[in-house]
Design an enzyme around this catalytic site. Sequence first.
Site, PDB file in Angstrom:
ATOM      1  N   ASN D 115     -48.632 -39.400  38.589  1.00  0.00           N
ATOM      2  CA  ASN D 115     -48.446 -37.610  39.064  1.00  0.00           C
ATOM      3  C   ASN D 115     -47.811 -37.986  40.163  1.00  0.00           C
ATOM      4  O   ASN D 115     -45.905 -36.898  39.847  1.00  0.00           O
ATOM      5  CB  ASN D 115     -49.535 -37.180  39.706  1.00  0.00           C
ATOM      6  CG  ASN D 115     -49.997 -37.604  38.463  1.00  0.00           C
ATOM      7  OD1 ASN D 115     -50.122 -37.380  37.183  1.00  0.00           O
ATOM      8  ND2 ASN D 115     -52.101 -36.427  38.668  1.00  0.00           N
ATOM      9  N   HIS D 163     -13.568  -6.407  25.381  1.00  0.00           N
ATOM     10  CA  HIS D 163     -13.785  -6.015  23.474  1.00  0.00           C
ATOM     11  C   HIS D 163     -12.656  -6.175  22.560  1.00  0.00           C
ATOM     12  O   HIS D 163     -12.479  -6.454  21.137  1.00  0.00           O
ATOM     13  CB  HIS D 163     -13.683  -4.412  22.974  1.00  0.00           C
ATOM     14  CG  HIS D 163     -14.120  -3.550  23.663  1.00  0.00           C
ATOM     15  ND1 HIS D 163     -15.934  -3.207  24.144  1.00  0.00           N
ATOM     16  CD2 HIS D 163     -14.081  -3.611  25.384  1.00  0.00           C
ATOM     17  CE1 HIS D 163     -15.794  -1.967  24.445  1.00  0.00           C
ATOM     18  NE2 HIS D 163     -14.718  -2.101  25.536  1.00  0.00           N
ATOM     19  N   SER D 285     -10.397 -32.612   8.372  1.00  0.00           N
ATOM     20  CA  SER D 285     -11.553 -33.196   7.498  1.00  0.00           C
ATOM     21  C   SER D 285     -11.880 -32.847   6.341  1.00  0.00           C
ATOM     22  O   SER D 285     -10.829 -34.145   5.859  1.00  0.00           O
ATOM     23  CB  SER D 285     -11.020 -30.591   6.611  1.00  0.00           C
ATOM     24  OG  SER D 285     -11.472 -30.458   5.007  1.00  0.00           O
ATOM     25  N   ASN D 293      -8.425 -28.535  13.693  1.00  0.00           N
ATOM     26  CA  ASN D 293     -10.027 -27.842  13.987  1.00  0.00           C
ATOM     27  C   ASN D 293     -10.063 -27.947  15.749  1.00  0.00           C
ATOM     28  O   ASN D 293     -10.564 -29.454  16.273  1.00  0.00           O
ATOM     29  CB  ASN D 293     -11.433 -28.024  13.603  1.00  0.00           C
ATOM     30  CG  ASN D 293     -11.135 -27.939  11.648  1.00  0.00           C
ATOM     31  OD1 ASN D 293     -10.411 -26.205  11.981  1.00  0.00           O
ATOM     32  ND2 ASN D 293     -11.829 -28.697  10.698  1.00  0.00           N
ATOM     33  N   GLU D 298     -16.145 -25.888  20.347  1.00  0.00           N
ATOM     34  CA  GLU D 298     -17.122 -25.026  19.488  1.00  0.00           C
ATOM     35  C   GLU D 298     -18.350 -25.938  19.307  1.00  0.00           C
ATOM     36  O   GLU D 298     -18.925 -25.354  19.501  1.00  0.00           O
ATOM     37  CB  GLU D 298     -16.532 -25.302  17.473  1.00  0.00           C
ATOM     38  CG  GLU D 298     -15.878 -24.609  16.903  1.00  0.00           C
ATOM     39  CD  GLU D 298     -14.520 -25.144  15.581  1.00  0.00           C
ATOM     40  OE1 GLU D 298     -15.205 -24.113  14.865  1.00  0.00           O
ATOM     41  OE2 GLU D 298     -14.006 -26.058  15.681  1.00  0.00           O
ATOM     42  N   LYS D 333     -40.577 -32.794  30.932  1.00  0.00           N
ATOM     43  CA  LYS D 333     -39.886 -33.051  31.674  1.00  0.00           C
ATOM     44  C   LYS D 333     -39.189 -33.661  30.304  1.00  0.00           C
ATOM     45  O   LYS D 333     -37.323 -34.084  30.512  1.00  0.00           O
ATOM     46  CB  LYS D 333     -41.057 -34.801  32.250  1.00  0.00           C
ATOM     47  CG  LYS D 333     -39.830 -35.909  32.541  1.00  0.00           C
ATOM     48  CD  LYS D 333     -40.598 -37.041  33.149  1.00  0.00           C
ATOM     49  CE  LYS D 333     -40.896 -37.551  31.583  1.00  0.00           C
ATOM     50  NZ  LYS D 333     -42.396 -38.458  32.081  1.00  0.00           N
TER      51      LYS D 333
END
Lengths: 449, 449, 449, 449
Positions: D115, D163, D285, D293, D298, D333
């Site tokens: 512990n 926006h 790709s 890309n 991403e 953990k």
Amino acid sequence: MSDALQWGGRFSEPPDPALLQFGSSLEEDLVLAPFDLQCSAAHVTALEEGGILAHADASALRGALQTVATEIQTGAFAAFARATHAEDVHGAIDARVRELARAAGESLHAGRSRNDQVATTLLLYCADRAAKGKRLSAQIAQTLVSQAREHLAAETVLAATTHWQPAQPVLLAFWLSAAAEPFLREARRFGNVRTDAMRSCPLGSGAVAGSSLPLGREAAARELGFTMPARNAMDAIGNRDAALDAAHAFVRSLANASRICEELILWCTPAFGYARLSDAASTGSSLMPQKRNPDPFELVRGTASSLNGHYAGAVGSICGVALSYHRDLQVTKAAIIAICERGYAALDAFARALSHLQFDGTRMSAQAGAGYTVATDVADALIATGIPAREAHARVGAEVLASERSGNLPAWPDARASVRGKATIGSTNPLMVAQTLESLQAEIAQVRE
Amino acid sequence: MSDALQWGGRFSEPPDPALLQFGSSLEEDLVLAPFDLQCSAAHVTALEEGGILAHADASALRGALQTVATEIQTGAFAAFARATHAEDVHGAIDARVRELARAAGESLHAGRSRNDQVATTLLLYCADRAAKGKRLSAQIAQTLVSQAREHLAAETVLAATTHWQPAQPVLLAFWLSAAAEPFLREARRFGNVRTDAMRSCPLGSGAVAGSSLPLGREAAARELGFTMPARNAMDAIGNRDAALDAAHAFVRSLANASRICEELILWCTPAFGYARLSDAASTGSSLMPQKRNPDPFELVRGTASSLNGHYAGAVGSICGVALSYHRDLQVTKAAIIAICERGYAALDAFARALSHLQFDGTRMSAQAGAGYTVATDVADALIATGIPAREAHARVGAEVLASERSGNLPAWPDARASVRGKATIGSTNPLMVAQTLESLQAEIAQVRE
Amino acid sequence: MSDALQWGGRFSEPPDPALLQFGSSLEEDLVLAPFDLQCSAAHVTALEEGGILAHADASALRGALQTVATEIQTGAFAAFARATHAEDVHGAIDARVRELARAAGESLHAGRSRNDQVATTLLLYCADRAAKGKRLSAQIAQTLVSQAREHLAAETVLAATTHWQPAQPVLLAFWLSAAAEPFLREARRFGNVRTDAMRSCPLGSGAVAGSSLPLGREAAARELGFTMPARNAMDAIGNRDAALDAAHAFVRSLANASRICEELILWCTPAFGYARLSDAASTGSSLMPQKRNPDPFELVRGTASSLNGHYAGAVGSICGVALSYHRDLQVTKAAIIAICERGYAALDAFARALSHLQFDGTRMSAQAGAGYTVATDVADALIATGIPAREAHARVGAEVLASERSGNLPAWPDARASVRGKATIGSTNPLMVAQTLESLQAEIAQVRE
Amino acid sequence: MSDALQWGGRFSEPPDPALLQFGSSLEEDLVLAPFDLQCSAAHVTALEEGGILAHADASALRGALQTVATEIQTGAFAAFARATHAEDVHGAIDARVRELARAAGESLHAGRSRNDQVATTLLLYCADRAAKGKRLSAQIAQTLVSQAREHLAAETVLAATTHWQPAQPVLLAFWLSAAAEPFLREARRFGNVRTDAMRSCPLGSGAVAGSSLPLGREAAARELGFTMPARNAMDAIGNRDAALDAAHAFVRSLANASRICEELILWCTPAFGYARLSDAASTGSSLMPQKRNPDPFELVRGTASSLNGHYAGAVGSICGVALSYHRDLQVTKAAIIAICERGYAALDAFARALSHLQFDGTRMSAQAGAGYTVATDVADALIATGIPAREAHARVGAEVLASERSGNLPAWPDARASVRGKATIGSTNPLMVAQTLESLQAEIAQVRE
């Protein structure tokens, strides 16, 4: 360009190795290898059907895929995949097939994108794990129902609690059947998840738009066990709905398991003393020599909470991501796999731990009447004589208060009488519990078919 | 003791008002009032059927419940409920019924616990919201399919992106049908949620053990539209599975909506210029006079993320809670209601905003070929002549690189030719899209029945 | 255009009322009203300092803001705000000020955007709630330390558990001081959150770029108590870091509280019988007359889980949102407010419930040695004689097993001897606990200054 | 009993191997190995100081720990650990030390529990990762500030959006400094997390109560770099506050990074064309030969969402867990480690990707005035002449509407004039931006010291 990469013609610089490694999902998706093989074999069918691949090449590819299948089982494939520094398991299989099938290997990826390949493979994986989750849930329900039957015969009674405070006497069999119900529901959920996953086959959807090559999509879908080829290529490669549902089914099963775990962890304490988890399922302490801890139940409880958050993370990773494929979905996939793997392991551990559990019916029954648990029956008896419910409640409450103050226990019926006196369908009356168990058993059998 | 409390006989101190207020769920569960009335009326039936309530008293109670129904509509009940400081809407209705039905009112709660009452009411509410969610999802799918049909006729093309980079030309109709698919799935999910919620009726389960009063549970379940009375009282009052599923259905519908929102928010920028949200649905700035912002789509996107976490909180609040009722479940209930209410409002706003959207097909079509989007078709054409896929890919990639360097565009087919050249089921070929729309339309019609 | 809207000149259609209502945050942000008044008053200062507003107009505006302050207290403002159908509390205050200050009112919003207004107001609110959270956390720590001192004097012992299994005897005072520690940490966290929130003042940042009007930003920041005006307008209006930290502080305080709740809920059961929550803080059952449930602790526990998910939703709502303001942040704001309000209420209820709790030291002490809790001391004594730790552990473990089988208890020291025999700093030895309490007390005093 | 287990004397059955494997955290905590070595060495010091361990034994243990350190670096230790089927890395190190140090090895665990060992090791790990997170955050801020300086010199302008709609012209340098601000905040957060983690040393707290052996806790704490030994053993072994804070710091850094990623992903599209990610950082790709890309951005965006949920799961796994150690904390953990590891990798990838990014200042500047972005300046000019703000706003709004309808653009100032006309501190005025950058630079230098 590394030979394992499946692109590169338009690039004028080699990839930054650190970014390539960051972007690799190989460690997460190695578990998908067998499902990619199925998917690749079905793609060979689609190519052959479409006249894009000669029969000899198709055979060579099938042979190579068969070899990879063996290498997966021996562990040789994992070693190969790690050595290639492939971006993912799909690239690694493609690279190995090209080694094995030479010229034919260069055509395996014709008309296919990793987008439809990943989507299809993930669905096959999720369908498989959902099927396993269903079997396990049904088995857990069965274990609990079987234990319930035993304890119904013994008429073991228990002070059911609400808010952990003594509430009303119930049969242990009733508690066990309450514990079984959610797993029957989860088994059904897993079954539905599996059906949904196998509805619509992405293979042949290409990157986003379908293909100008005449792929035999229907044959491929049939070979894989899907109901039909996906009818919109963009949705097929971009949505993760069914895969997320598989993860969600594990999360919810574990949430339900965690509730039972909490109760059993406490029942295993000397304070309650209602149950004992065998030495084989308990864990000791490296410092305190006397310790026997019900660790599996604690780990399942913790896993429930952890995977619940992880699922929110998986859904979060598709939120605000435009339609079609974006690399964020690689993170979604990793989370889905992690949840399914750890979720299944936890459910399995829960099932095993349950089989290592012994209830102490004598101690339970001895405590079942303590805490004025039959007070409701006493009030109900007053109501049956025409006293309004609100007044009956107040009168018996006052009696409890008086008893606590005086130390004199009222002369009330005992716990078994309370249980036998229940009159409603679904109650803890032994006759009703027997009916419930029969009905549960029938539904479990149906689900397990 | 406040007269609105439904307990107190065994208590020797009045409740701490601050704790009572903290514990009150009235503001969250007022929305359940109409469903509690249904539930209470069914309980009157159960009491009457069981011979516990005389017909005259039953009539008095039914009349009082009818009066409360009217008071809910006028808002008078909400004012009454707040003034009573009731713990929840159920206590407030009970208090009002006791005022209205006098002596009979004292018996409404006979054989009933708030545990089975809350569980039943919540299921009725969730079933109702799921039905509304289903209708709305189907309507959204229909709107998108109708728009798709229009644009199919015009053969509007679009540079579909993956990773937001130009990928391949597709029809706008194809994109719209991709956007519709998830809502058809969500409509089905909502339908299943509704069915599951109405399967098993908790009413008559009492606090945890069933009742010793002979309640007519089957009649009550029938009156409420459930398939059957719950067969285990403890599971019935303690599980929140179907209610959580209703919340989850809203979360997942919004996650799918958020993906479309992201795409439309960008399409509405001058940089893309593919779409215009009408003035009626846009919002201005208090500082910048020229501003027109697509706020509804942003709010839906944000709501998706927020409710996703909120759902994890709802599931978290049942994790590690022992079987049967614990007060934690009040928090679960509040979260479920919040998710359903805000989720429905967001889905409704999404549907409305879609109807305020105009696509600029001319601009879209003009851009559809930019970014070498037909490169895959060129490579596929090479493959069709027998060149291995890997080589074809490399050759065309090199051509793109050369073109970028020289500034000379290759003489490749245009976007419409690419779209028409697609050969697979589910592809963006106009004939295939027409088929997909037909099939989608048929399924939407079926779902809306 | 509604007069309450703060934009519209370039719009040719009125807003869709349903979308306007969906977009309104009024119900969520009414709680911000007093902080907007401070913010608006500071903006008047900035305008006056910059020579944009004449002194007379500034006075008129300050008078109007003063009036609104009174109307907030009487509730009149809330009624006004709801009647105007304003988009948010800021619009409602602006509308009311324009009513009150007439011509001057038309200039209040000069050089200001709702973007900087919302950001500033939210920080003021969060700083206020963090200060309250800090006070409450320190108070909870103090309550626990005071109780610890009492029980240290009585040398009440307790079988501390790990995994809920009896572990080692400890003082109740030691347990109470363990319970106090996290609240001291949380008080510090709240303090830091407050400081961070008041570091950098967004007011005067305009919509995103700053203003071409010479606003007196430093004077405004000073008036509001911020360290300095924000040095980048775009970051100032777009980031929600400090506000999210305030929400997070409540989430983590509740997570820590929930652990104590779990323990106390069980301690209040007859099985443990270590504690009793007074009638004033307990809740009864509407069906079971004998019930006394520790509801506040259950509600706090459930709230911890719920708000934890809600926080993930708040963070999720900023993930993937580009820099600067997007309407998603309205959802973030609503979640932050909900977490702070409900979090504070739960923490307050926890503090109150603690003050209603009585420990049963006699019962605790009587059980402290059961379950071989002194086994570690016996092993340590062996180690002190030179026996290797691993062997000592194995020997004592075997003794426990033998004792369990034979039913003969070994002649081991009792719980108080165990406690007194502890030799390390931070141990449960009464002398060490006294030191710890002194140090804790000093730090609490420091925090409360 | 397996020799690697650190308990067993009181057990009469061997553990179920499937449950033992489920319970093993070895794969998750191998990364802690170097930190356990530090912790173990400090425990040797504590034992020696306390006179529990002879100097020769202490030396033998130190030598063995040194050997293990080497074996960790070569990978030999990981292989050993997996082969032993140890429950965790701590058990594996203990087993290896016992092999290496023979008799002395049997005493390493004297007075220690897993512990306090786990708690201490986890803090050392988290402090290390927080230090690395701090360095990385400061480096990211520095990169952005350096880029800002370059573009300030060039006076590159940009149509800032809110926006995603064109809002006001700003300098690219202003945007870059807005992007840098959160990373300076995160660097500070990481610094605080590190300090908090190293405040209070759990080592010597034993299982829950401290030790009856006179361990030299202060020497051990000093050796490890902690401020002081923990003053309450139960809190020390049971709380995960500082470790969770480390995970949270990564989550929040990624959330902030994800916002920049979103913006850059769109800026890299042809539609915006503001930025180009180099070939070395882009991905192709497998189907579409033309693709490039911006995958790292991403993946970072997706990782932010995923880890956000995972963190909620980690906090969820401590909610409702009683004080002291419960096995649920093993799940906590594992989640903390997963978040720190993946979070650091994602932050590192983000830093790398930023260094591969080129802005197209010409294209940006050319678009900066489009979309009436100077409208606010025009309105402000009216206000400066005494026209009320609300009227000025309405007039300019009407002008925009008229211009849109007629197609005639108003003769308004250009973007650079707008930027130069800003008058407030923190605005996008080049002089103000220069000040901001200086101040940012000074703070970054301070943080990096």
